[in-house]
Design a protein around this motif. Structure first.
Motif, PDB file in Angstrom:
ATOM      1  N   LYS A 156       0.799  -1.233   0.000  1.00 45.91           N
ATOM      2  CA  LYS A 156       0.000   0.000   0.000  1.00 45.91           C
ATOM      3  C   LYS A 156       0.824   1.272   0.000  1.00 45.91           C
ATOM      4  CE  LYS A 156      -4.309  -1.796   1.935  1.00 45.91           C
ATOM      5  NZ  LYS A 156      -5.302  -1.683   3.030  1.00 45.91           N
ATOM      6  N   HIS A 157       1.947   1.268   0.663  1.00 45.37           N
ATOM      7  CA  HIS A 157       2.726   2.501   0.786  1.00 45.37           C
ATOM      8  C   HIS A 157       4.052   2.428   0.044  1.00 45.37           C
ATOM      9  CE1 HIS A 157      -0.243   3.663   3.742  1.00 45.37           C
ATOM     10  NE2 HIS A 157       0.006   2.561   4.437  1.00 45.37           N
ATOM     11  N   ASN A 164       2.652   5.711  -6.597  1.00 46.81           N
ATOM     12  CA  ASN A 164       2.465   4.877  -5.409  1.00 46.81           C
ATOM     13  C   ASN A 164       1.662   3.654  -5.830  1.00 46.81           C
ATOM     14  OD1 ASN A 164       1.339   3.730  -2.969  1.00 46.81           O
ATOM     15  ND2 ASN A 164       1.908   5.615  -1.918  1.00 46.81           N
TER      16      ASN A 164
END
Length: 257
Positions: A156-157, A164
């Motif tokens: 996710k990050h 991203n």
């Protein structure tokens, strides 16, 4: 053609039902229960993490490698699709004759046309639904890939290139590339098969818009998967049809090298 569309739409409905039944907001791990999550989503999530660990934690590289492996696994289906498309192309003159012979629109005549058409398929060992097989297999894989990306906390990050992985590409570069490569792949396939069906020609324009629209809203990791897959399939199509053409013959009757 209508049967193919109904089949694909039915599969999409089934996959949507599976997606709705799984807990999209819950992280995925080895303890996650549920048939779809445990046997489809988690193995992909585990594989992506494992490959990323081999490349210094780069989930972008991991997704690219995973995509290439998935496409290589699906390649035999692509060969089968090409063989089916070529066989369908070869019997088009006979299908045209049947349609001319049974041109009446009454129910009895149309039923007879369907029967004779199926006999023609059977005699030539053609499965009219074989062309849908790669798409049918790919759709659950794509959805499982989306779930794996969405529910794997480690992704996710993480960033890759300019985007991203866990968020949509806010520069809109990846969604546009997704649409363009999807169009090229679809257009190339249509040109190679010589399919003049107006419904298929229309899908060449509709499908890329549909995929690009999803790429605008979905995590960039999924768009990356689709772009890499499209590029692979473009080269794959060239290779498969180049092999099918075979060596050219010289005017003297020998093989031209």
């Amino acid at each position: 053609m209508r049967k193919k569309i109904v089949l694909v739409l039915g599969l999409m409905a089934l996959i949507a039902l599976l997606a709705g039944c799984s807990s999209m907001n819950q992280p995925i791990d080895e303890h996650t229960t549920g048939f779809w999550s445990h046997y489809f989503v988690y193995p992909l999530s585990w594989f992506i993490i494992t490959i990323a660990d081999l490349f210094n934690g780069s989930f972008g590289i991991s997704i690219i490698i995973t995509t290439l492996i998935v496409r290589l696994v699906l390649m035999p289906l692509m060969f089968k699709q090409v063989k089916s498309s070529k066989a369908m192309q070869d019997i088009q003159p006979e299908i045209k004759k049947l349609r001319e012979k049974y041109s009446s629109k009454d129910q009895k005549t149309q039923r007879k046309l369907q029967e004779e058409t199926m006999k023609l398929f059977s005699a030539n060992k053609i499965n009219p639904l074989a062309g849908c097989l790669p798409l049918i297999v790919q759709m659950p894989v794509l959805l499982a890939f989306y779930h794996a990306i969405s529910r794997t906390e480690a992704i996710k990050h993480q960033s890759f290139l300019w985007f991203n992985l866990g968020m949509p590409d806010h520069f809109y570069i990846l969604p546009i590339v997704t649409g363009i490569t999807t169009f090229i792949q679809q257009k190339l396939m249509l040109g190679k098969t010589g399919n003049a069906n107006p419904q298929m020609a229309m899908m060449v324009y509709i499908f890329p818009i549909f995929i690009a629209g999803m790429a605008f809203a979905f995590p960039a990791a999924l768009a990356l998967y689709w772009v890499v897959g499209n590029i692979f399939m473009i080269f794959q199509t060239y290779i498969i049809y180049a092999e099918k053409k075979g060596p050219k013959e010289s005017p003297s009757g020998g093989t031209k090298k």
